[in-house]
Design a protein around this motif. Structure first.
Motif, mmCIF file in Angstrom:
data_model
loop_
_atom_site.group_PDB
_atom_site.id
_atom_site.type_symbol
_atom_site.label_atom_id
_atom_site.label_comp_id
_atom_site.label_asym_id
_atom_site.label_seq_id
_atom_site.Cartn_x
_atom_site.Cartn_y
_atom_site.Cartn_z
ATOM 1 N N PHE A 277 -16.504 2.065 -6.584
ATOM 2 C CA PHE A 277 -15.455 1.878 -6.007
ATOM 3 C C PHE A 277 -14.642 2.663 -5.284
ATOM 4 N N SER A 278 -15.380 3.841 -4.767
ATOM 5 C CA SER A 278 -14.951 5.015 -4.031
ATOM 6 C C SER A 278 -14.038 4.437 -2.850
ATOM 7 N N ALA A 279 -12.935 4.777 -2.516
ATOM 8 C CA ALA A 279 -11.935 4.741 -1.584
ATOM 9 C C ALA A 279 -11.458 3.170 -1.518
ATOM 10 N N TYR A 280 -11.399 2.487 -2.511
ATOM 11 C CA TYR A 280 -10.902 1.346 -2.855
ATOM 12 C C TYR A 280 -9.504 1.620 -3.397
ATOM 13 N N ALA A 281 -8.467 0.996 -3.102
ATOM 14 C CA ALA A 281 -7.328 0.778 -3.843
ATOM 15 C C ALA A 281 -7.471 -0.488 -4.690
ATOM 16 N N MET A 282 -6.842 -0.316 -5.761
ATOM 17 C CA MET A 282 -6.918 -1.546 -6.800
ATOM 18 C C MET A 282 -5.688 -1.948 -7.477
ATOM 19 N N GLY A 283 -5.597 -3.385 -7.659
ATOM 20 C CA GLY A 283 -4.511 -3.822 -8.195
ATOM 21 C C GLY A 283 -4.595 -4.716 -9.462
ATOM 22 N N TRP A 284 -3.637 -5.212 -10.032
ATOM 23 C CA TRP A 284 -3.565 -6.116 -11.191
ATOM 24 C C TRP A 284 -2.803 -7.266 -10.860
ATOM 25 N N PHE A 285 -3.049 -8.546 -10.833
ATOM 26 C CA PHE A 285 -2.158 -9.645 -10.399
ATOM 27 C C PHE A 285 -2.137 -10.550 -12.089
ATOM 28 N N ARG A 286 -1.371 -11.414 -11.918
ATOM 29 C CA ARG A 286 -1.488 -12.481 -12.914
ATOM 30 C C ARG A 286 -1.024 -13.884 -12.507
ATOM 31 N N GLN A 287 -1.402 -15.068 -13.253
ATOM 32 C CA GLN A 287 -1.076 -16.299 -12.887
ATOM 33 C C GLN A 287 -0.799 -16.918 -14.114
#
Length: 124
Positions: A29-39
């Motif tokens: 995942f080079s050059a990818y920003a990442m995130g956490w979400f919830r539902q």
């Protein structure tokens, strides 16, 4: 194609801690920003935290600021969410996501890849 696999969810009591992991498979995942979400049940998916590539910038939802910490290990292709002082309102399915840009983003629509989710339940 990036495949994301979350782990680390579970049932905990108020005030406890958990660490979620998100492993990227299939390619780096080079050059990818990442995130956490919830539902949560009956609610829309909401932003929790995001981290840039390679990890110098982070942003948090106000509801988790000071309690949650997002981080990434780019050698292991893994992202983490350390969650402390968990409360019942943190109960939700937590999803990790990746976007094909290095800048972080709080908008759920800006992410290309999603994991299957991991359940976090906070209850006494």
């Amino acid at each position: 194609q990036v495949q994301l696999v979350e782990s680390g969810g579970g049932l905990v009591q108020p005030g406890d801690s958990l660490r979620l992991s998100c492993a990227a498979c299939g390619r780096t995942f080079s050059a990818y920003a990442m995130g956490w979400f919830r539902q949560a049940p009956g609610k829309e998916r909401e932003f929790v935290a995001t981290i840039s590539w390679p990890g110098s910038s982070t942003y948090y939802a106000d509801s988790v600021k000071g309690r949650f910490t997002i981080s990434r290990d780019n050698v292991k292709n893994t992202m983490y969410l350390q969650m402390n002082s968990l409360q019942p309102e943190d109960t939700a399915v937590y999803y990790c996501a990746a976007r094909s840009y290095s800048s972080p983003n709080i908008n759920v629509n800006q992410y290309n890849y999603w994991g299957q989710g991991t359940q976090v339940t906070v209850s006494s």
